[in-house]
Enzyme design. Structure first.
Site, mmCIF file in Angstrom:
data_model
loop_
_atom_site.group_PDB
_atom_site.id
_atom_site.type_symbol
_atom_site.label_atom_id
_atom_site.label_comp_id
_atom_site.label_asym_id
_atom_site.label_seq_id
_atom_site.Cartn_x
_atom_site.Cartn_y
_atom_site.Cartn_z
ATOM 1 N N ASP A 129 0.828 -1.205 0.000
ATOM 2 C CA ASP A 129 0.000 0.000 0.000
ATOM 3 C C ASP A 129 0.863 1.255 0.000
ATOM 4 O OD1 ASP A 129 -2.345 1.445 -0.036
ATOM 5 O OD2 ASP A 129 -3.216 0.453 1.715
ATOM 6 N N ASP A 178 -10.527 1.940 -3.133
ATOM 7 C CA ASP A 178 -10.925 1.704 -1.747
ATOM 8 C C ASP A 178 -12.439 1.668 -1.575
ATOM 9 O OD1 ASP A 178 -8.391 1.410 -0.800
ATOM 10 O OD2 ASP A 178 -8.234 3.395 0.100
#
Length: 717
Positions: free
Chosen positions: A462, A529
């Protein structure tokens, strides 16, 4: 034509060309050498007939100069320069810092140089002795039928040379009149926008480092009104994860170009004598089959890469939306057992497993299991995952660090900063300077320790903040975005070399780091997301313009979206994730048994069709606003699977669904792809029709059901 393998000093009547390979369509670049400078790009697009190319070499054509006008409206050099009369933005911007200060050698005039044409590649080398520069242009054929192009610039003079920009510039074919690119934001990545080609520049600049949530990632220019399956189009993509710049430029003369290159901060790139700068690769694909033709070329390229997964993309369970940072061993163990029963093949432990991670403001950078949560370490959970027949995956964010972490308290000098000030905090973290040897060593050692202690099969990498005010941490403060991008590439490459059995996923606050440079190194991406299926329909639809479906992480989540608060049926959620790398991100301890059974059936259906979805040709269908249709057709046209999604209000009469790409002379049988009691009625079960009829008349649309998706499979009989 110059024969492959032969080096030639180009004569004005000797065109050279290079073409892509192994694609349904082929992109060809034709260079027209000049006696007074670098060659012109006579054509980039679908192959031209050999007879026409020969005609263009005739001396009479050169005397009238109509040959270039016939091809592109006006000649465009391989490196447009002011010194050769180009009145737009030069491809190279820079200057030398000489004895009298900066500003010399700002205008270049490269000579004709030499050309080498080999099987699948073309190289041009030239010098500007007065400016003290050497240029090398490289064009390579890639699988899928496209080309990739780049420049290499060497400082051969005395004194440093400052590079402000160096773009690959391509002419637009005659008839190009419309531009498509993309914009976006967090939870709304890759939204298309169109505009007409006009005089001036349409510029897209990205200055956020390696989190391009609003980056275009692709510029397409084509005949007005081009669509999924029709129109002449040229697509350009910069394979680079850092700052970048795309532009489409049309001069008042009618000359029009598309360009792409790295965006450099002031003073970021200074070449010492003998030093060379390599631009990122620019991928160019031309198609007469619209956007789907471009997508297919790129998908074939990605599927040919060594990093492409050699096994089917596993069904993943990620407990993030089930537990967030509230990690509890018993709860997670229960989720391991339940997800295995569902048919999950990979369990990924997301953010929250490491030391002191009680909030997003703490612990980032301290890569060892929190003993308060994991008194026996991660081993019991890892072993449980493997005992259940699943792979084990782990989340990490190596580039970032919280101020409230042991590593930052010990090494506050490790962060990227300009001068003595610290950059703005974003998501309660800074970025580590990956160019420092001690930072790389720290991260490599931390991961090696984890991998030695546990069998890690997958890593979700990430990256959750922008690179703002990021300078060299070692004192100079010079802009470090380019070096940081290269260091990220190097760190990922070294970890992949040390741990060849691990699959890697690119995530950057969702889909902020999806480009061909990253796809050459990872096996999956996290698309966004937001997991709301209505949002995801569009995001996945357009992310697939670049990345194949097997790279698109797409999860079935709770009935009410955690991001939007919008409800969605299980069939909509699963049907959306179906067209990606399907996973689950849902608190299964709270799901009724009947819903679990239905979800398990969706996973079975996905596995039945996974091979088709992840090898076939992406095919999308034009429908009115509020409807979205896409499918995958097998390479041998023996079968296809399509989705018909109604995103908005009730459609009075749902349009029919055409199925392009089937064999017109074969008969196909239609069947629904859904559990036994589908939530949307679609009267297509058992229909038999020819590929010709399905591609023109199409199937009847499903019942009027807003916020729904229905899937159909067609198999040749």
């Amino acid at each position: 034509m110059i024969e492959p393998g032969r080096v030639a000093e180009p004569a004005p009547t000797t065109p050279v060309s290079v073409s892509g390979r192994d694609g349904a369509e082929t992109t060809t670049m034709v260079l027209l050498p000049r006696a007074d400078g670098l060659p012109d790009i006579g054509w980039i697009g679908r192959p031209l007939p050999a007879a026409d190319i020969r005609a263009l070499t005739a001396p009479a054509s050169i005397e009238t100069t109509s040959w270039n006008a016939w091809l592109i409206g006006a000649p465009v050099s391989l490196l447009p320069e002011h010194a050769r009369g180009y009145l737009g933005r030069p491809a190279l911007l820079g200057h030398r810092i000489g004895p009298e200060g900066p500003g010399s050698d700002w205008s270049t005039a490269f000579g004709p140089g030499s050309v080498r044409c080999t099987d699948g590649s073309l190289t041009v080398e030239a010098t500007d002795r007065a400016a003290g520069l050497a240029l090398r242009f490289e064009a390579e054929a890639v699988t899928g039928g496209g080309l990739r192009l780049r420049h290499l610039l060497t400082n051969t003079g005395s004194g440093p040379y400052v590079v402000d920009a160096l773009d690959v510039v391509l002419p637009l074919p005659t008839g190009a009149g419309e531009i498509l690119d993309f914009t976006g934001r967090w939870a709304r990545e890759r939204q298309p926008q169109r505009r007409a080609l006009a005089d001036g520049q349409w510029v897209r600049e990205h200055r956020r480092g390696m989190r391009a949530l609003d980056g275009t990632g692709l510029v397409v220019v084509g005949t007005p009104g081009f669509g999924y399956g029709h129109g002449e189009v040229l697509g350009v993509h910069l394979a680079w994860s850092g700052n970048h710049r795309y532009a489409v430029e049309q001069l008042s003369s009618g000359t029009a170009v598309v360009r792409a290159g790295e965006l450099l901060h002031p003073g970021e790139l200074v070449l010492a004598e003998g030093e060379t700068y390599e631009t990122p690769w620019v991928h160019a694909n031309a198609s007469a089959q619209g956007l789907d033709g471009l997508a297919d070329a790129t998908h074939q390229y990605v599927r040919s890469l060594p990093a492409h997964p050699s096994t089917p993309a596993p069904v993943m369970f990620n407990p993030w939306e089930a537990v967030y940072l509230d990690h509890d061993v018993d709860t997670l163990t229960t989720l391991v057992d339940t997800s295995a029963k569902l048919g999950a093949e990979r369990f990924v432990l997301d953010d929250g497993w490491f030391a002191n991670r009680t909030s997003l403001a703490r612990g980032l950078g301290d890569w060892f299991a929190d003993p308060a949560v994991w008194p026996e370490g991660l081993a019991p959970l890892v072993d449980r995952v493997h005992d259940k027949g699943m792979e084990f995956g782990l989340w990490w964010e190596p580039e970032a660090v919280n101020p409230d972490s042991a590593v930052y308290r010990d090494h506050p000098d490790w962060i990227l900063r300009t001068g003595d000030r610290s950059p703005v905090l974003e998501r309660e973290c800074y970025l580590l300077d990956l160019c420092r040897d001690e930072v790389r060593t720290h991260l490599l050692d931390a991961f090696d320790h984890l991998a030695a202690a546990h069998r890690i099969d997958f890593v979700k990498w990430d990256h959750n903040r922008d690179l703002i005010d990021g300078g060299d941490s070692r004192g100079s403060g010079r802009a470090a975005s380019r070096r940081q991008t290269l260091a990220f590439r190097g760190l990922l490459g070294e970890l992949a070399r040390r741990h060849p059995g691990i699959a890697w996923e690119s995530c950057a606050s969702g889909g902020g780091r999806i480009d061909l440079d990253v796809l050459e190194r990872v096996q999956s991406t996290w698309v966004s997301d937001v997991t709301d299926p209505l949002s995801r329909q569009s995001i996945q639809h357009w992310t697939a313009q670049l990345a194949p479906l097997e790279y698109l992480g797409a999860h079935v989540t709770a009935p009410v979206s955690h991001q939007t608060g919008r409800p969605g049926t299980l069939d909509l959620r699963a049907g959306t994730a179906f067209f990606g790398q399907l996973g689950v991100q849902w608190d299964l301890t709270k799901v009724p048994a009947r819903e679990l059974d239905r979800l398990a059936r969706w996973i079975e259906l996905y596995k039945e069709h996974r091979a088709l979805l992840h090898t076939g040709r992406l095919t999308r269908v034009e429908l009115p606003d509020g409807l979205l249709a896409q499918g995958v057709v097998a390479r041998d046209r023996s079968e296809a699977v399509f989705s018909y999604a109604q995103l908005d209000e009730i459609v009075p009469v749902p349009p029919r669904l055409r199925i392009p790409g089937l064999d017109p002379d074969r008969t196909y049988r239609a069947s629904l792809v859904a559990p036994e009691d589908p939530q949307v009625t679609w009267n297509v079960q058992g229909i038999h029709a020819s590929g010709a009829a399905l591609g023109t008349l199409g199937l009847p649309g499903p019942e009027r059901a807003p916020q729904s998706a229905a899937l159909v499979h067609l198999r040749a009989v």
